[in-house]
Design a protein around this motif. Structure first.
Motif, PDB file in Angstrom:
ATOM      1  N   SER A  65      25.761  16.294  64.220  1.00  0.00           N
ATOM      2  CA  SER A  65      26.717  17.137  64.929  1.00  0.00           C
ATOM      3  C   SER A  65      27.799  17.593  63.963  1.00  0.00           C
ATOM      4  N   LEU A  66      28.140  18.874  64.039  1.00  0.00           N
ATOM      5  CA  LEU A  66      29.210  19.446  63.241  1.00  0.00           C
ATOM      6  C   LEU A  66      30.244  20.049  64.185  1.00  0.00           C
ATOM      7  N   LEU A  67      31.396  19.379  64.304  1.00  0.00           N
ATOM      8  CA  LEU A  67      32.463  19.850  65.183  1.00  0.00           C
ATOM      9  C   LEU A  67      33.504  20.576  64.342  1.00  0.00           C
ATOM     10  N   PRO A  68      33.897  21.777  64.743  1.00  0.00           N
ATOM     11  CA  PRO A  68      34.809  22.574  63.913  1.00  0.00           C
ATOM     12  C   PRO A  68      36.262  22.150  64.076  1.00  0.00           C
ATOM     13  N   PRO A  69      37.099  22.517  63.124  1.00  0.00           N
ATOM     14  CA  PRO A  69      38.526  22.200  63.229  1.00  0.00           C
ATOM     15  C   PRO A  69      39.178  22.922  64.411  1.00  0.00           C
ATOM     16  N   HIS A  70      40.170  22.247  64.995  1.00  0.00           N
ATOM     17  CA  HIS A  70      41.089  22.849  65.970  1.00  0.00           C
ATOM     18  C   HIS A  70      40.456  23.179  67.319  1.00  0.00           C
ATOM     19  N   VAL A  71      39.227  22.769  67.557  1.00  0.00           N
ATOM     20  CA  VAL A  71      38.571  23.057  68.836  1.00  0.00           C
ATOM     21  C   VAL A  71      38.549  21.775  69.670  1.00  0.00           C
ATOM     22  N   PRO A  72      39.059  21.793  70.909  1.00  0.00           N
ATOM     23  CA  PRO A  72      39.140  20.578  71.722  1.00  0.00           C
ATOM     24  C   PRO A  72      37.756  20.016  72.054  1.00  0.00           C
ATOM     25  N   HIS A  99      36.242  31.682  59.871  1.00  0.00           N
ATOM     26  CA  HIS A  99      35.344  32.648  60.504  1.00  0.00           C
ATOM     27  C   HIS A  99      34.022  32.016  60.928  1.00  0.00           C
ATOM     28  N   LEU A 100      33.742  30.774  60.460  1.00  0.00           N
ATOM     29  CA  LEU A 100      32.504  30.097  60.854  1.00  0.00           C
ATOM     30  C   LEU A 100      32.704  29.130  62.011  1.00  0.00           C
ATOM     31  N   ALA A 104      29.918  27.183  64.873  1.00  0.00           N
ATOM     32  CA  ALA A 104      29.830  25.748  65.152  1.00  0.00           C
ATOM     33  C   ALA A 104      30.057  25.455  66.621  1.00  0.00           C
ATOM     34  N   VAL A 105      30.913  26.209  67.269  1.00  0.00           N
ATOM     35  CA  VAL A 105      31.136  26.028  68.704  1.00  0.00           C
ATOM     36  C   VAL A 105      29.869  26.367  69.477  1.00  0.00           C
ATOM     37  N   ASP A 106      29.190  27.440  69.076  1.00  0.00           N
ATOM     38  CA  ASP A 106      27.976  27.873  69.770  1.00  0.00           C
ATOM     39  C   ASP A 106      26.824  26.890  69.570  1.00  0.00           C
TER      40      ASP A 106
END
Length: 264
Positions: A65-72, A99-100, A104-106
């Motif tokens: 799993s790759l969770l992006p910065p700043h996303v709850p 921009h990526l 990662a959210v998707d």
């Protein structure tokens, strides 16, 4: 901390990794929170369910799993016995910028056995804390593959077979056996991307650069031992951190300890 939880967290001396976390949570559930880093997560026992940007996801042992910065996001165990996980927190600029984040959210999970194995290997190296070049090599390949996933490139682009780059790196390593060199500095000297350096060298010589350098150091240690230097002194002379570090690699390569090697 939840009852029975086991957590080990540290900041390794590896540029780009801001934190490493190994944890076992029998009952803990994370509330919604964010990180200012990329979160690279693997599960070793159990399974995890989490909401990312209000969408539910799951992570099993075969996935990354790759969770992006700043996303709850939050996190909880799927099974009653809890879960065991290992996490790398990468600096926010390591995977190509903000921009990526949307990609990662998707799609935050990947079924990629090679990527998962590489992450496992890096955790092992960081746990030992003694193999700087190996850690750098493994991290650059992990970051490259994660970036490819983020850019929706399922298969990594093939590299041009480049023996010239491999030879230059070998010559550089030969000149830095005791002092060592970072992968980033080697890339500047050879004028090649770090990931390309690792792959070109591995294809040319059948081993990654860190393993070649370790072998050179063991060879150097053998010469010092045969010259009569004590093992404790040889470790430093040959570029190892300490005698324990020398013993581990010496025995792995030759099947005996340095002390046994020089016995009459």
């Amino acid at each position: 901390m939840s009852s029975g939880a086991e957590v080990r967290a540290w900041r390794p001396g590896l540029t780009g990794v801001v934190e490493v976390l190994h944890a076992h949570f029998p009952s803990h559930a994370y509330p919604t929170h964010t990180h200012d880093a990329w979160t690279v997560l693997i599960v070793d026992e159990g399974a995890v369910r989490y909401d990312l940007d209000h969408r539910e996801h799951g992570l099993a042992q075969a996935q990354v799993s790759l969770l992006p910065p700043h996303v709850p996001h939050d996190g909880r165990s799927v099974l009653p016995q809890g879960f065991r996980k290992r996490v790398l927190y990468l600096a926010p600029d390591r995977l190509g910028g903000d921009h990526l984040i949307g990609a990662a959210v998707d799609q935050p999970e990947y079924v990629d056995p090679l990527l998962r194995h590489r992450i496992h290997q890096l955790h092992r190296v960081l746990r030992d804390g003694q193999e700087d070049l190996e850690a750098q090599s493994r991290l650059t390949l992990i970051e490259e593959r994660l970036s490819q996933h983020l850019r929706r490139a399922v298969v990594a682009p093939s590299d041009r077979y480049d023996s010239g780059v491999a030879v230059k790196l070998r010559e550089l390593l030969d000149s830095k056996v005791t002092d060592g060199i970072t992968l980033e500095d080697a890339a500047k000297v050879v004028h090649a991307h770090p990931a390309h350096l690792v792959r070109a060298f591995s294809r040319e010589y059948g081993m990654p650069p860190h393993r070649y350098l370790t072998g050179r150091r063991v060879d150097l240690a053998r010469r010092y031992l045969l010259d009569g230097h004590p093992a404790a002194e040889v470790a430093t002379l040959a570029g190892f951190y300490d005698q324990s570090h020398l013993n581990r690699h010496f025995r792995k390569l030759l099947g005996v300890t340095p002390a046994s090697f020089v016995r009459p």
